[in-house]
Design a protein around this motif. Structure first.
Motif, PDB file in Angstrom:
ATOM      1  N   ASN A  19       0.832  -1.207   0.000  1.00 42.85           N
ATOM      2  CA  ASN A  19       0.000   0.000   0.000  1.00 42.85           C
ATOM      3  C   ASN A  19       0.866   1.256   0.000  1.00 42.85           C
ATOM      4  OD1 ASN A  19      -2.352  -1.491   0.019  1.00 42.85           O
ATOM      5  ND2 ASN A  19      -2.588  -1.426   2.242  1.00 42.85           N
ATOM      6  N   THR A  61       2.617  14.553 -13.950  1.00 40.03           N
ATOM      7  CA  THR A  61       1.545  14.948 -14.872  1.00 40.03           C
ATOM      8  C   THR A  61       0.925  16.291 -14.531  1.00 40.03           C
ATOM      9  OG1 THR A  61      -0.040  13.680 -13.544  1.00 40.03           O
ATOM     10  CG2 THR A  61       0.967  12.573 -15.445  1.00 40.03           C
ATOM     11  N   SER A  62       1.290  16.860 -13.384  1.00 39.69           N
ATOM     12  CA  SER A  62       0.684  18.144 -12.992  1.00 39.69           C
ATOM     13  C   SER A  62       1.474  19.316 -13.561  1.00 39.69           C
ATOM     14  CB  SER A  62       0.626  18.247 -11.474  1.00 39.69           C
ATOM     15  OG  SER A  62       1.920  18.180 -10.920  1.00 39.69           O
ATOM     16  N   THR A  85       2.277   1.724  -3.446  1.00 40.42           N
ATOM     17  CA  THR A  85       1.227   2.202  -4.353  1.00 40.42           C
ATOM     18  C   THR A  85       1.007   3.698  -4.184  1.00 40.42           C
ATOM     19  OG1 THR A  85       0.142   0.037  -4.286  1.00 40.42           O
ATOM     20  CG2 THR A  85      -1.184   1.909  -5.034  1.00 40.42           C
ATOM     21  N   ARG A  86       0.953   4.155  -2.925  1.00 42.44           N
ATOM     22  CA  ARG A  86       0.777   5.592  -2.676  1.00 42.44           C
ATOM     23  C   ARG A  86       1.952   6.393  -3.227  1.00 42.44           C
ATOM     24  NH1 ARG A  86      -1.266   3.675   2.313  1.00 42.44           N
ATOM     25  NH2 ARG A  86       0.765   3.973   3.311  1.00 42.44           N
ATOM     26  N   TRP A  87       3.179   5.852  -3.054  1.00 45.53           N
ATOM     27  CA  TRP A  87       4.378   6.546  -3.543  1.00 45.53           C
ATOM     28  C   TRP A  87       4.336   6.680  -5.061  1.00 45.53           C
ATOM     29  CZ3 TRP A  87       8.489   5.099  -6.735  1.00 45.53           C
ATOM     30  CH2 TRP A  87       9.598   5.949  -6.723  1.00 45.53           C
ATOM     31  N   VAL A  88       3.952   5.599  -5.764  1.00 42.70           N
ATOM     32  CA  VAL A  88       3.876   5.630  -7.227  1.00 42.70           C
ATOM     33  C   VAL A  88       2.826   6.640  -7.681  1.00 42.70           C
ATOM     34  CG1 VAL A  88       3.220   4.299  -9.272  1.00 42.70           C
ATOM     35  CG2 VAL A  88       4.731   3.284  -7.552  1.00 42.70           C
ATOM     36  N   ARG A  89       1.676   6.654  -7.018  1.00 42.53           N
ATOM     37  CA  ARG A  89       0.618   7.598  -7.390  1.00 42.53           C
ATOM     38  C   ARG A  89       1.073   9.039  -7.217  1.00 42.53           C
ATOM     39  NH1 ARG A  89      -4.510   4.571  -4.458  1.00 42.53           N
ATOM     40  NH2 ARG A  89      -4.890   3.007  -6.100  1.00 42.53           N
ATOM     41  N   GLN A  90       1.788   9.303  -6.123  1.00 44.38           N
ATOM     42  CA  GLN A  90       2.290  10.659  -5.883  1.00 44.38           C
ATOM     43  C   GLN A  90       3.277  11.076  -6.967  1.00 44.38           C
ATOM     44  OE1 GLN A  90       3.874  10.410  -1.926  1.00 44.38           O
ATOM     45  NE2 GLN A  90       1.856  10.405  -0.941  1.00 44.38           N
ATOM     46  N   LYS A  91       4.166  10.139  -7.373  1.00 44.71           N
ATOM     47  CA  LYS A  91       5.143  10.451  -8.414  1.00 44.71           C
ATOM     48  C   LYS A  91       4.466  10.707  -9.756  1.00 44.71           C
ATOM     49  CE  LYS A  91       8.948  10.255  -6.045  1.00 44.71           C
ATOM     50  NZ  LYS A  91       9.750  11.488  -5.843  1.00 44.71           N
ATOM     51  N   VAL A  92       3.474   9.863 -10.082  1.00 43.19           N
ATOM     52  CA  VAL A  92       2.747  10.037 -11.345  1.00 43.19           C
ATOM     53  C   VAL A  92       2.010  11.368 -11.350  1.00 43.19           C
ATOM     54  CG1 VAL A  92       0.833   9.157 -12.744  1.00 43.19           C
ATOM     55  CG2 VAL A  92       2.526   7.570 -11.793  1.00 43.19           C
ATOM     56  N   LYS A  93       1.389  11.697 -10.213  1.00 38.34           N
ATOM     57  CA  LYS A  93       0.661  12.963 -10.111  1.00 38.34           C
ATOM     58  C   LYS A  93       1.606  14.148 -10.262  1.00 38.34           C
ATOM     59  CE  LYS A  93      -2.597  15.429  -7.139  1.00 38.34           C
ATOM     60  NZ  LYS A  93      -3.341  15.397  -5.844  1.00 38.34           N
TER      61      LYS A  93
END
Length: 390
Positions: free
Chosen positions: A375, A389-390, A378-386
């Motif tokens: 988990n 892309t921001s 997963t949170r770390w990957v989502r933060q990096k992707v965000k």
């Protein structure tokens, strides 16, 4: 001993369960038949139950119910398809996860009977989950003693902490013990600001002329708040009629407190408690969430009014009552501030030695840690992707 799986068949033992409920080693109002059966029927669609009843045979040859364990048959995990008998807990959180079985005083050996039944593989289940057990009781002591002496069984255990109100010498002693002087000043300021809006009145069911109207007001108030918006209120569940009947039944048994706070006769907060003397159990607390009221903490003010009444033998909440189980989650902001002490609630997951289930529970701490790591990743990957892309 008898194991049945049908709710209607369980209803045939209502008289025996009522008699058992009058002489319990550990109080648990949620398993008494007048509460248990309506909630089972409301939640029973697509659920599989196993109700274990243990009888004694005294000298007059009449059987007497001495133990009652309501189980739900579930799968341990969708990735680990082991069958498990889990002590039933109200899925709607009316009485949050209190699962102490009904055992007659002086008959704690019912635990031994239950474990022998499971060990002999008569349950057709791989595991048994004895959850929601109040720590420090004769039931937990009997269970830990029995498990230590059974080489045929293996188990893991865990503990969470809920919140308990235990009566002090008087209300001032209680409040001084749980609140700092500064917090008490803040509470008085909230009450003064509430009185600026109008006349503040507190009342319980013994001061009410129309109990049905009061229950309807209570259910409506809850439905107007966040629980109604998220679909988890009594009305949103579609439970209005049977919950109303349950509370009317509690009132007729003189086991209901429905303490209210009104401002100029408008209901602002309500607190429903079910008695099981010498204790009591919180059923629901709700309040008006409009900013004009919410910023004055009506829920917290109502709790401390209840605490004052709990320390008066002349009040319903205090007559022969020594404690209140809040039946709340460990992180409740109101009850963590107003409790007198923590209430440890234990869980025991038991398997037969040498079985696949025993291996599964032995590995469960590592699996839980692995899930936490996954988990986190997963949170770390989502933060990096965000961030990219921001």
């Amino acid at each position: 001993m008898q194991a049945i799986s049908d709710i209607e068949q369980l209803a045939e033992y209502t008289a025996e369960l009522e008699d058992l409920s009058k002489d319990l080693a550990v109080q648990n109002v949620s398993y008494e038949p007048w509460i248990l059966c309506p909630i089972l029927k409301a939640s029973g669609v697509n659920r599989k139950f196993v109700f274990v009843l243990i009888f004694d045979s005294p000298s007059d040859d009449r059987t007497r119910l001495i133990g009652f364990f309501p189980f739900e048959r579930v799968v341990l995990h969708h990735l680990v398809p082991l069958s498990c008998l889990r002590l039933w807990a109200d899925p709607f959180n009316y009485l949050n996860a209190r699962c102490d079985p009904l055992i007659r005083k002086g008959h704690d050996y019912c635990i031994e009977v239950l474990l022998d039944w499971f060990a002999q593989e008569k349950t057709h289940a791989d595991l048994i989950n004895l959850r929601g057990l109040t720590d420090g009781t004769s039931i937990v002591r009997s269970l830990t003693s029995s498990l230590s002496g059974k080489k045929r069984l293996e188990h893991i255990e865990s503990t969470i902490e809920s919140h308990l109100y235990r009566r002090h010498v008087n209300a001032d002693s209680y409040i001084n013990a749980v609140l700092s002087k500064r917090s008490q000043q803040t509470l008085r300021r909230y009450e003064r600001r509430l009185r600026d809006l109008g006349t503040v009145e507190y009342a319980d069911v013994d001061e009410c002329l129309d109990i049905e109207q009061l229950i309807d007001e209570f259910i409506d108030l809850e439905d107007q708040g966040w629980k109604g918006k998220q679909g988890v209120s009594i009305s949103a569940y579609g439970h209005r009629e049977w919950v109303k009947q349950l509370l009317l039944d509690a009132h007729s048994r003189q086991r209901l407190s429905l303490l209210t706070m009104r401002v100029d006769r408008k209901l602002i907060a309500a607190r429903c408690v079910l008695f099981s003397k010498p204790g009591s159990f919180l059923f629901k607390l709700t309040y008006d969430e409009k900013d004009i009221y919410a910023k004055r903490s009506p829920g917290l003010l109502l709790e401390f009014e209840a605490i004052r009444r709990m320390h008066s033998d002349q009040m319903m909440l205090g007559h022969e009552i020594d404690w209140l189980d809040t039946c709340s989650s460990p992180h409740s902001p109101i009850f963590s501030r107003s409790r007198s002490e923590g209430l440890k609630v234990r869980r025991f997951i038991i398997a037969r030695s040498g079985s696949v289930a025993a291996l599964a529970i032995a590995m469960s701490p590592y699996a839980a840690r692995a899930e936490q790591l996954m988990n986190g990743c997963t949170r770390w990957v989502r933060q990096k992707v965000k961030a990219l892309t921001s």
